[in-house]
Design a protein around this motif. Structure first.
Motif, PDB file in Angstrom:
ATOM      1  N   TYR A   1       0.700  -1.041   0.086  1.00  0.00           N
ATOM      2  CA  TYR A   1      -0.567  -0.226  -0.234  1.00  0.00           C
ATOM      3  C   TYR A   1       0.963   1.147  -0.213  1.00  0.00           C
ATOM      4  O   TYR A   1       0.790   2.062  -0.778  1.00  0.00           O
ATOM      5  N   TYR A   2       2.212   1.284   0.544  1.00  0.00           N
ATOM      6  CA  TYR A   2       2.721   2.392   0.690  1.00  0.00           C
ATOM      7  C   TYR A   2       3.212   3.030  -0.143  1.00  0.00           C
ATOM      8  O   TYR A   2       4.001   4.145  -0.926  1.00  0.00           O
ATOM      9  N   VAL A   3       4.644   1.746  -1.417  1.00  0.00           N
ATOM     10  CA  VAL A   3       4.680   1.711  -2.544  1.00  0.00           C
ATOM     11  C   VAL A   3       3.996   2.338  -3.821  1.00  0.00           C
ATOM     12  O   VAL A   3       3.595   3.084  -4.823  1.00  0.00           O
ATOM     13  N   ASP A   4       2.514   1.634  -3.687  1.00  0.00           N
ATOM     14  CA  ASP A   4       1.660   1.925  -4.298  1.00  0.00           C
ATOM     15  C   ASP A   4       0.862   3.304  -4.330  1.00  0.00           C
ATOM     16  O   ASP A   4       0.873   3.986  -5.015  1.00  0.00           O
ATOM     17  N   HIS A   5       1.499   4.112  -3.061  1.00  0.00           N
ATOM     18  CA  HIS A   5       0.509   5.487  -3.073  1.00  0.00           C
ATOM     19  C   HIS A   5       2.476   6.130  -2.943  1.00  0.00           C
ATOM     20  O   HIS A   5       2.076   7.469  -2.078  1.00  0.00           O
ATOM     21  N   LEU A   6       3.577   5.684  -3.577  1.00  0.00           N
ATOM     22  CA  LEU A   6       4.665   7.082  -2.786  1.00  0.00           C
ATOM     23  C   LEU A   6       4.895   7.591  -4.192  1.00  0.00           C
ATOM     24  O   LEU A   6       4.639   7.266  -5.075  1.00  0.00           O
ATOM     25  N   THR A   7       5.168   8.948  -3.427  1.00  0.00           N
ATOM     26  CA  THR A   7       6.668   9.935  -4.627  1.00  0.00           C
ATOM     27  C   THR A   7       7.246   9.634  -4.218  1.00  0.00           C
ATOM     28  O   THR A   7       7.973   9.783  -3.012  1.00  0.00           O
ATOM     29  N   PRO A   8       8.657   9.515  -5.561  1.00  0.00           N
ATOM     30  CA  PRO A   8      10.161   8.926  -5.482  1.00  0.00           C
ATOM     31  C   PRO A   8      10.445  10.576  -4.728  1.00  0.00           C
ATOM     32  O   PRO A   8      10.351  10.428  -5.371  1.00  0.00           O
ATOM     33  N   LYS A   9      11.730  10.377  -4.560  1.00  0.00           N
ATOM     34  CA  LYS A   9      12.270  11.465  -3.512  1.00  0.00           C
ATOM     35  C   LYS A   9      13.360  11.972  -4.727  1.00  0.00           C
ATOM     36  O   LYS A   9      13.803  11.543  -5.507  1.00  0.00           O
ATOM     37  N   ARG A  10      13.937  13.197  -4.836  1.00  0.00           N
ATOM     38  CA  ARG A  10      14.788  13.925  -6.241  1.00  0.00           C
ATOM     39  C   ARG A  10      15.429  13.239  -5.103  1.00  0.00           C
ATOM     40  O   ARG A  10      16.103  13.588  -4.146  1.00  0.00           O
ATOM     41  N   LEU A  11      16.781  12.815  -6.093  1.00  0.00           N
ATOM     42  CA  LEU A  11      18.065  12.616  -5.562  1.00  0.00           C
ATOM     43  C   LEU A  11      18.627  14.141  -5.069  1.00  0.00           C
ATOM     44  O   LEU A  11      18.862  15.040  -5.576  1.00  0.00           O
ATOM     45  N   ARG A  12      20.171  13.860  -3.918  1.00  0.00           N
ATOM     46  CA  ARG A  12      21.142  15.317  -3.784  1.00  0.00           C
ATOM     47  C   ARG A  12      21.631  15.617  -5.209  1.00  0.00           C
ATOM     48  O   ARG A  12      21.670  14.305  -6.401  1.00  0.00           O
ATOM     49  N   ALA A  13      21.597  16.318  -5.501  1.00  0.00           N
ATOM     50  CA  ALA A  13      22.501  17.063  -7.096  1.00  0.00           C
ATOM     51  C   ALA A  13      23.755  16.346  -6.757  1.00  0.00           C
ATOM     52  O   ALA A  13      24.560  15.644  -7.412  1.00  0.00           O
ATOM     53  N   ALA A  14      24.450  15.869  -5.742  1.00  0.00           N
ATOM     54  CA  ALA A  14      26.005  15.106  -5.517  1.00  0.00           C
ATOM     55  C   ALA A  14      26.195  13.883  -6.059  1.00  0.00           C
ATOM     56  O   ALA A  14      26.834  13.200  -6.898  1.00  0.00           O
ATOM     57  N   THR A  15      24.656  13.147  -5.816  1.00  0.00           N
ATOM     58  CA  THR A  15      24.074  11.609  -6.474  1.00  0.00           C
ATOM     59  C   THR A  15      24.238  11.931  -7.730  1.00  0.00           C
ATOM     60  O   THR A  15      25.128  10.588  -8.392  1.00  0.00           O
ATOM     61  N   ARG A  16      23.395  12.941  -8.621  1.00  0.00           N
ATOM     62  CA  ARG A  16      22.744  12.679  -9.770  1.00  0.00           C
ATOM     63  C   ARG A  16      24.438  13.183 -10.367  1.00  0.00           C
ATOM     64  O   ARG A  16      24.698  12.120 -11.455  1.00  0.00           O
ATOM     65  N   GLU A  17      24.935  14.027 -10.158  1.00  0.00           N
ATOM     66  CA  GLU A  17      26.468  14.573 -10.046  1.00  0.00           C
ATOM     67  C   GLU A  17      27.508  13.383 -10.336  1.00  0.00           C
ATOM     68  O   GLU A  17      27.908  12.656 -11.092  1.00  0.00           O
ATOM     69  N   ARG A  18      27.394  12.454  -9.923  1.00  0.00           N
ATOM     70  CA  ARG A  18      28.148  11.025  -9.140  1.00  0.00           C
ATOM     71  C   ARG A  18      27.884  10.165 -10.383  1.00  0.00           C
ATOM     72  O   ARG A  18      29.134   9.561 -11.121  1.00  0.00           O
TER      73      ARG A  18
END
Length: 333
Positions: free
Chosen positions: A73-90
């Motif tokens: 139920y939790y994942v079916d109603h979940l909005t994923p987090k935006r990754l931190r800029a450092a993680t995206r850059e990596r």
């Protein structure tokens, strides 16, 4: 369907349990939520979640933990987090600098996902679906069995055993090989499975049986040539306190055909499988998040992450999707 308040109670319960690994009390839920209600109301809501099969109380004096249904139920109603800029850059930096042949790139990708997510990661190769048939060989194995060897224009080889209704004669196999070779040579493997209607009508029953079985096996050869790359298995002991669970998950990862079956049978898009939704021989504390990556606009393989049911779904979804996009860009460039 839960009302808004109970859904919020479940959300906080799941996220607090993911964070702490300990049963969550009604007091903790009240403190962490933005609900302006009494402790008694939270306790009543938790009792309702118990009745719905979304939460359980391990001990009378303990707090609650989510069930597999609660996680679903939790994942079916979940909005994923935006990754931190450092993680995206990596992630972007990895794919902008790495220059490896495909197998090594996919293995490195599995290690990257495991390192960032802190969960074991799986990447499946693209298989042979986008390649053309270069050659077909049929080898009698005796009795009712024939080995079909399929070679693609990229030099990759797929092997499948055809099990036939009738005993196989060498002359029949030789003629079937000639017919199959003529029908399949130069064909895209992904489109070859629709060739049954083109089998010559004047073939004997025995030859036709071999030819049609060979055409039917082409689709299996597409997946048989896929490779599975696993990274981060050294992290497993820290994720599951129960060593028997670690051993069961390791056993699953060693069964490459099972892993491939789970990944290749997943529907399009990002898929989350929790507990009994995974085809395990017995119930196990396990969840998988996977998403496809594309080559030339066509789904080529999948990137997946394994973890306990209390994994950080929101962040992990964002990781596999970000890596998928960057891997697709790298392979398409």
């Amino acid at each position: 369907m839960l009302d808004e308040r109970k859904a919020e109670v479940l959300r906080v319960l799941v996220e607090e349990y993911i964070s702490s690994g300990e049963p969550v009390s009604s007091r903790a839920i009240l403190e962490c939520s933005k609900l302006d209600v009494s402790p008694a109301t939270i306790r009543n809501d938790l009792s309702a979640l118990d009745r719905e099969g979304l939460a359980i109380q391990p001990h009378t004096s303990a707090g609650r933990v989510p069930t597999s249904r609660g996680y679903r139920y939790y994942v079916d109603h979940l909005t994923p987090k935006r990754l931190r800029a450092a993680t995206r850059e990596r992630i972007q930096g990895f794919f902008s600098t790495v220059h490896q042949e495909l197998g090594r790139l996919l293995k490195s990708t599995s290690e990257l996902v495991a390192d960032i997510s802190q969960y074991p990661a799986i990447v499946t190769g693209p298989g042979m679906a986008g390649e053309h048939v270069h050659g077909v060989s049929l080898v009698p194995l005796g009795g009712h069995a024939v080995l079909m060897v399929l070679v693609s224009d990229a030099g990759r080889v797929g092997k499948e055993v055809l099990t036939l209704e009738h005993l196989v004669e060498v002359a029949v196999v030789e003629e079937a090989e000639r017919v199959l070779g003529g029908m399949l040579h130069g064909r895209l493997l992904a489109g070859a499975v629709g060739l049954r209607d083109e089998v010559p009508s004047d073939l004997s029953t025995a030859i036709r049986e071999v030819v049609e079985a060979g055409i039917d096996m082409v689709g299996l050869s597409e997946d048989a040539a896929r490779d599975v790359y696993v990274g981060g298995t050294s992290q497993m002991a820290a994720l599951w306190e129960d060593l028997s669970t670690v051993h069961r998950v390791l056993g699953m990862l060693e069964r490459e055909a099972l892993v491939m079956g789970i990944m290749s049978s997943a529907p399009p898009g990002t898929v989350i499988q929790i507990g009994d939704e995974l085809p395990m021989d017995e119930s196990v504390d396990l969840a998988m998040i996977s998403t496809p990556y594309q080559v030339g606009g066509v789904a080529a393989g999948r990137i997946g992450v394994l973890g306990p049911m209390r994994m950080d779904y929101s962040r992990t979804i964002s990781i596999v999707e970000e890596v998928s996009d960057n891997l697709a860009d790298s392979l398409g460039s």
